[in-house]
Design an enzyme around this catalytic site. Structure first.
Site, PDB file in Angstrom:
ATOM      1  N   HIS A 260      25.252 162.555 -39.003  1.00 19.12           N
ATOM      2  CA  HIS A 260      26.490 163.220 -38.827  1.00 19.12           C
ATOM      3  C   HIS A 260      27.053 163.175 -37.322  1.00 19.12           C
ATOM      4  O   HIS A 260      28.289 162.906 -37.034  1.00 19.12           O
ATOM      5  CB  HIS A 260      26.298 164.614 -39.252  1.00 19.12           C
ATOM      6  N   GLU A 261      26.128 163.530 -36.394  1.00 17.98           N
ATOM      7  CA  GLU A 261      26.746 163.319 -35.216  1.00 17.98           C
ATOM      8  C   GLU A 261      26.924 162.028 -34.688  1.00 17.98           C
ATOM      9  O   GLU A 261      27.853 161.900 -33.701  1.00 17.98           O
ATOM     10  CB  GLU A 261      25.619 164.052 -34.263  1.00 17.98           C
ATOM     11  N   HIS A 264      30.401 161.104 -35.171  1.00 22.21           N
ATOM     12  CA  HIS A 264      31.377 161.780 -33.923  1.00 22.21           C
ATOM     13  C   HIS A 264      31.290 160.832 -32.866  1.00 22.21           C
ATOM     14  O   HIS A 264      32.244 160.358 -32.039  1.00 22.21           O
ATOM     15  CB  HIS A 264      30.858 163.026 -33.874  1.00 22.21           C
ATOM     16  N   GLU A 290      36.007 164.472 -38.065  1.00 21.34           N
ATOM     17  CA  GLU A 290      35.029 165.002 -39.157  1.00 21.34           C
ATOM     18  C   GLU A 290      34.833 164.095 -39.989  1.00 21.34           C
ATOM     19  O   GLU A 290      33.792 163.882 -40.776  1.00 21.34           O
ATOM     20  CB  GLU A 290      35.516 166.464 -39.436  1.00 21.34           C
TER      21      GLU A 290
END
Length: 498
Positions: A260-261, A264, A290
């Site tokens: 997830h990170e 980003h 996101e």
């Protein structure tokens, strides 16, 4: 014109440096700083924030923008120069409405509140956190008073994270997905994932995650991964990306948190270098940002093609835990819909319900329909209503997220908007890369990363969020249907047990 534009760029680069320096202090506060450093860190952030705000809202920036106004029509509207002038003018006019001291006080309160939240969360002590929430809400209400709005004061806060969107537009999207998600959760099959409810060595989790990160498209020497209380990603330049995750006593949630990170981080890493040290060196909105963290976490990181390559290495890393678990059982387990307490550990189907709850609570708080002292009870009631779960304590309830401690009110809706947007973009990706599944099965992630970098990430903040979405997908509005169709298909394919 060239001299004025050069001067504007130089001034904006200095201001960008200040904000990046604040980012370094913020990262250190949440990852490395000893707790005793918090009071001094809060003052440092407040000072830098005030200086940056004053430098940006200075009359000379406005004068430069006015000098450039007659020349804008001669510029290609898609060019970096035209975009810089357009975006800077919007930001300058908005920020001029906010007193520098109020900006500094919000930063100070947010920095001070973080350590209070860390301790309150660890001690299951909402009353200890309540003064922080009350103070941040009061400051946000003062901030809202600097602007005009026509639907809800919450829209002012939303605009800081999802520019040009109103809270009524968010509510429309959420009103569409909420009944479908609740029904999907009720009808989802029970899936046995007990193989995840055992200890996995954190050191090996990190080593495995770093193996994956080395393949997703980051340049060598441009990123690092560290543990923290609440996972996040920040960047100080396109080649200085900081990823964080957290390792639980059981399970492998850190893998998807890291993916997830990384989404980003890839966005920040992919912004065109020509936009560096300017207001354009960011994503156009947190919803779009996101969408990419959710793409890499879920659309890639929970897919069969991805695990066709990576599951055997994962089994080899954790033979005692996964040696007898088939890839089919593993995929069913990590894709099941099961209501839980923690947002960052939620599955794809229940995740947006966590966000809808926070959106509703924040709007009520800002519109003064809910008092801060009553938010715990409202939270617990909402969790029961939306997800059917009982909240056992505040650590697993109202204290689980860091956002309110830092004054990040208006941020939460962007998570669910990102879920929806991710599927709109994914449909275009699949058309552009017809052999994507084969690439993922071969462990080749860079073709996907390169396409997203060229068509989305590189644009930075040159265009408005919906203009950016239209350039990528052809649609200028957020459409929930691809997202809901994806979840229906995924859940319908799950076995009743695995």
């Amino acid at each position: 014109m060239e001299a004025d534009l050069r001067t504007l760029r130089e001034r904006l680069a200095e201001i960008s440096d200040l904000y990046r320096s604040m980012g370094v202090l913020g990262w250190d506060q949440r990852v490395m700083m000893p707790p005793g450093g918090n009071p001094a860190r809060a003052e440092a952030l407040a000072t830098l924030g005030r200086i940056a705000h004053e430098k940006f809202t200075d009359d000379e920036i406005g004068a430069l923008l006015e000098k450039l106004r007659p020349h804008e029509e001669s510029l290609d509207p898609d060019s970096d120069d035209a975009s810089l002038i357009r975006v800077t003018r919007h930001d300058w006019e908005k920020n001029r409405k906010v007193p520098a001291e109020l900006r500094a006080e919000m930063l100070r309160a947010g920095a001070q509140g973080h350590q209070v939240w860390v301790e309150a969360r660890a001690n299951d002590d909402f009353p200890a956190f309540l003064p922080v929430l009350e103070r941040n809400l009061d400051l946000k209400k003062r901030y809202v008073e600097c602007f005009e709005w026509d639907d809800s004061p919450y829209s002012v806060l939303l605009d800081d994270f999802e520019p040009f969107m109103k809270s009524t537009e968010v509510a429309e999207v959420f009103d569409t997905i909420k009944p479908v998600l609740t029904e999907l959760v009720k009808e989802a099959p029970e899936v046995d994932a007990s193989f995840l409810d055992v200890p996995f060595d954190p050191g090996k989790q990190r080593e495995f995650a770093e193996r994956i990160l080395a393949t997703v498209g980051f340049e060598d020497g441009s990123w690092r991964l560290d543990p923290t209380v609440h996972p996040f990603c920040t960047s100080f330049a396109t080649r200085d990306v900081r990823l964080t995750t957290r390792y639980q006593p059981t399970g492998l949630d850190s893998l998807w948190s890291t993916m997830h990170e990384a989404g980003h981080g890839l966005y920040a890493h992919g912004i065109a270098r020509s936009l560096e040290r300017s207001p354009l060196a960011n994503a156009p909105s947190l919803g779009l940002n996101e969408s990419q963290s959710r793409t890499w976490e879920n659309l890639v990181g929970r897919s069969r093609p991805f695990w066709s390559y990576w599951y055997e290495p994962l089994q080899s890393t954790f033979p005692d835990q996964l040696g007898d678990v088939s890839v089919d059982a593993f995929l069913a387990g990590v894709n099941r819909a099961k209501p839980g307490l923690i947002r960052v550990e939620a599955d794809e189907t229940t995740y947006s319900l966590h966000i809808i709850l926070r959106f509703d609570l924040e709007r009520q708080l800002i519109e003064e329909k809910l008092q801060p002292k009553d938010v715990r009870e409202a939270w617990n009631a909402g969790m029961k209503d939306l997800l059917g779960v009982d909240v056992p304590d505040d650590t697993h309830g109202v204290l689980q997220d860091t956002h309110w401690s830092g004054g990040g009110i208006g941020y939460f809706p962007t998570y669910a908007l990102g879920n929806v947007i991710s599927l709109q973009i994914w449909a275009v990706v699949r058309e552009a890369l017809p052999d994507l599944d084969a690439q993922l099965e071969a462990g080749e992630l860079e073709p996907l990363s390169a396409w997203l970098r060229e068509n989305l990430y590189s644009l930075g903040r040159k265009f408005k969020p919906m203009e950016t979405l239209e350039r990528v997908t052809g649609s200028s509005h957020i459409d929930p249907e691809p997202y809901l169709a994806y979840l229906r298909e995924k859940l319908s394919a799950l076995p009743a047990s695995a």
